[in-house]
Design a protein around this motif. Structure first.
Motif, short mmCIF file in Angstrom:
data_model
loop_
_atom_site.label_atom_id
_atom_site.label_comp_id
_atom_site.label_asym_id
_atom_site.label_seq_id
_atom_site.Cartn_x
_atom_site.Cartn_y
_atom_site.Cartn_z
N THR A 258 -11.00 6.86 91.79
CA THR A 258 -10.44 6.18 92.95
C THR A 258 -9.04 5.70 92.60
OG1 THR A 258 -12.63 5.41 93.62
CG2 THR A 258 -10.76 4.28 94.58
N GLY A 259 -8.13 5.77 93.56
CA GLY A 259 -6.78 5.26 93.37
C GLY A 259 -6.33 4.53 94.60
N ALA A 260 -5.24 3.77 94.48
CA ALA A 260 -4.74 3.00 95.62
C ALA A 260 -3.22 3.09 95.67
CB ALA A 260 -5.18 1.55 95.52
N LEU A 261 -2.70 3.27 96.86
CA LEU A 261 -1.27 3.38 97.08
C LEU A 261 -0.62 1.99 96.97
CD1 LEU A 261 0.43 5.93 97.95
CD2 LEU A 261 0.38 4.96 100.27
N ILE A 262 0.42 1.87 96.12
CA ILE A 262 1.12 0.59 96.00
C ILE A 262 2.58 0.69 96.46
CG2 ILE A 262 -0.40 -0.30 94.21
CD1 ILE A 262 1.86 0.29 92.18
N THR A 263 3.10 1.90 96.60
CA THR A 263 4.36 2.19 97.29
C THR A 263 4.13 3.52 98.00
OG1 THR A 263 5.50 3.59 95.66
CG2 THR A 263 5.59 1.19 95.29
N PRO A 264 5.04 3.94 98.87
CA PRO A 264 4.80 5.23 99.54
C PRO A 264 4.62 6.41 98.61
CG PRO A 264 6.47 3.98 100.71
CD PRO A 264 6.20 3.23 99.44
N GLU A 265 5.06 6.30 97.34
CA GLU A 265 4.95 7.45 96.45
C GLU A 265 4.24 7.14 95.13
OE1 GLU A 265 9.48 6.95 94.63
OE2 GLU A 265 8.91 8.76 95.71
N LEU A 266 3.66 5.95 94.98
CA LEU A 266 2.99 5.60 93.72
C LEU A 266 1.54 5.19 93.97
CD1 LEU A 266 5.69 3.49 91.82
CD2 LEU A 266 5.07 5.90 91.46
N VAL A 267 0.64 5.76 93.16
CA VAL A 267 -0.79 5.44 93.21
C VAL A 267 -1.19 4.77 91.90
CG1 VAL A 267 -3.11 6.42 93.29
CG2 VAL A 267 -1.33 7.30 94.81
N LEU A 268 -1.92 3.69 92.01
CA LEU A 268 -2.42 2.95 90.86
C LEU A 268 -3.86 3.35 90.58
CD1 LEU A 268 -2.03 0.53 88.84
CD2 LEU A 268 -2.90 -0.94 90.67
N THR A 269 -4.18 3.60 89.30
CA THR A 269 -5.54 3.95 88.92
C THR A 269 -5.77 3.56 87.47
OG1 THR A 269 -7.20 5.72 89.00
CG2 THR A 269 -5.01 6.32 88.20
N ALA A 270 -6.90 3.96 86.89
CA ALA A 270 -7.21 3.70 85.49
C ALA A 270 -6.67 4.82 84.62
CB ALA A 270 -8.72 3.57 85.29
N ALA A 271 -6.15 4.48 83.46
CA ALA A 271 -5.57 5.48 82.55
C ALA A 271 -6.61 6.50 82.09
CB ALA A 271 -4.94 4.79 81.35
N HIS A 272 -7.85 6.07 81.86
CA HIS A 272 -8.81 7.01 81.29
C HIS A 272 -9.21 8.11 82.26
CE1 HIS A 272 -11.95 4.29 83.11
NE2 HIS A 272 -12.61 5.44 83.21
N CYS A 273 -8.86 7.94 83.55
CA CYS A 273 -9.11 9.01 84.52
C CYS A 273 -8.26 10.24 84.25
CB CYS A 273 -8.81 8.51 85.93
SG CYS A 273 -10.00 7.32 86.57
N LEU A 274 -7.18 10.09 83.49
CA LEU A 274 -6.22 11.17 83.30
C LEU A 274 -6.45 11.95 82.03
CD1 LEU A 274 -3.00 9.24 84.39
CD2 LEU A 274 -4.75 10.32 85.80
N TYR A 275 -7.62 11.76 81.41
CA TYR A 275 -7.93 12.46 80.17
C TYR A 275 -9.20 13.29 80.34
CZ TYR A 275 -4.49 9.56 77.80
OH TYR A 275 -3.31 8.95 77.42
N ASP A 276 -9.19 14.45 79.70
CA ASP A 276 -10.37 15.30 79.68
C ASP A 276 -11.40 14.71 78.73
OD1 ASP A 276 -11.90 17.72 78.24
OD2 ASP A 276 -11.36 18.33 80.28
N LYS A 277 -12.60 14.45 79.23
CA LYS A 277 -13.61 13.78 78.44
C LYS A 277 -14.02 14.60 77.22
CE LYS A 277 -18.11 11.50 78.88
NZ LYS A 277 -19.25 11.20 79.82
N ALA A 278 -14.06 15.92 77.35
CA ALA A 278 -14.52 16.77 76.25
C ALA A 278 -13.46 16.92 75.17
CB ALA A 278 -14.92 18.14 76.79
N SER A 279 -12.21 17.19 75.57
CA SER A 279 -11.15 17.46 74.60
C SER A 279 -10.33 16.25 74.20
CB SER A 279 -10.21 18.53 75.15
OG SER A 279 -9.47 18.02 76.26
#
Length: 266
Positions: free
Chosen positions: A47-68
């Motif tokens: 899940t993410g949330a818009l904080i400016t028209p072009e920026l979304v805030l989320t958790a850093a660990h969402c951006l990593y591949d769990k296996a690698s």
């Protein structure tokens, strides 16, 4: 308060709480269209949330591949603003992704890891839609403050749900400890304060924990993290997708397509 027993929340996870209210209709979800589903690499979502028209805030660990353990190409991430019942109010691929400079995905699960578990996604194009409005961010709430969470999860992937009956139990080492009963809840979900009747994002869901046998939700305080992340963007750091991807959409569970990206070193 006793030591926290931590566990990171996986992508496409479940929140088990009877107090969740579904936002599956336009009227129910009108105020929350800036919260969206992040479809990641065609295999999962956060899940993410818009904080400016072009920026979304989320958790850093969402951006990593769990296996690698490797960073995920931002071209494989799409923000579906206000996603419900098979449609979104806006669709945007991600151009650039930056995580907190001190975040270590491979590090041991700890309060330090949760404290730095914050990321910003720069969209390919701003969302300028009168129905999808960015949220303000707010100061770190104090102990006893009421907060709420809006999130997607595996058992509610087609519409978000709102839990607005949580409270801040403590603030430890830059981590907010909240009474929200989030058992494997949606990663990156915005945590809102409601002071003055205006929802402001004060944290994002990062991990679950146990305190004296009770399940709680953990998230990072945002003030310093957001300042650092904006600095990373201004310096041109992060993973960058130079051109808009040719594929029309990344579908969770669908085939993968190769699109180029590069890492811009500090």
């Amino acid at each position: 308060m006793k030591a926290l027993v931590l566990a990171m929340l996986p992508v496409s996870a479940i929140a088990d709480d009877s107090r969740l209210r579904s936002l599956d209709t336009m009227d129910a979800g009108r105020a929350w269209m800036g919260v969206g589903r992040l479809d990641i690499d065609g295999t999962g979502f956060c899940t993410g949330a818009l904080i400016t028209p072009e920026l979304v805030l989320t958790a850093a660990h969402c951006l990593y591949d769990k296996a690698s353990g490797e960073r995920i190409d931002p071209a494989r991430i799409e923000f579906l603003a206000g996603w419900r019942s098979g449609a979104a109010s806006a669709y945007r691929f991600v151009r650039r992704a930056v995580v907190h400079p001190a975040y270590d995905y491979r590090g041991a699960t700890s309060p330090q890891r949760v404290r730095n578990d914050v990321a910003l996604l720069e969209l390919q194009r701003p969302i300028r839609n009168t129905t999808v409005l960015p949220f303000e961010t707010g100061a770190r709430p104090g102990r006893g403050s009421d907060v709420g969470v809006v999130s997607y999860a595996r058992d509610r992937a087609e519409a978000p749900s709102l839990q607005e009956v949580c409270s801040v139990m403590a603030r430890q080492q830059g981590v907010l400890v909240m009474s929200c009963d989030v058992d494997f809840g949606s990663s990156g979900a915005p945590i809102f304060s409601f002071d003055g009747g205006v929802p402001r994002i004060v944290s994002v869901v990062s991990a679950k924990a146990e305190v004296e046998g009770e399940r709680v939700a953990l998230g990072a305080a945002l003030e310093e993290s957001l300042e650092l992340l904006h600095g990373e963007l201004a310096a041109g750091r992060g993973y960058v997708q130079e051109a808009a991807p040719r594929m029309q959409r990344v579908i969770v569970g669908g085939p993968r397509n190769d699109t180029g990206a590069k890492f811009v070193k500090p």
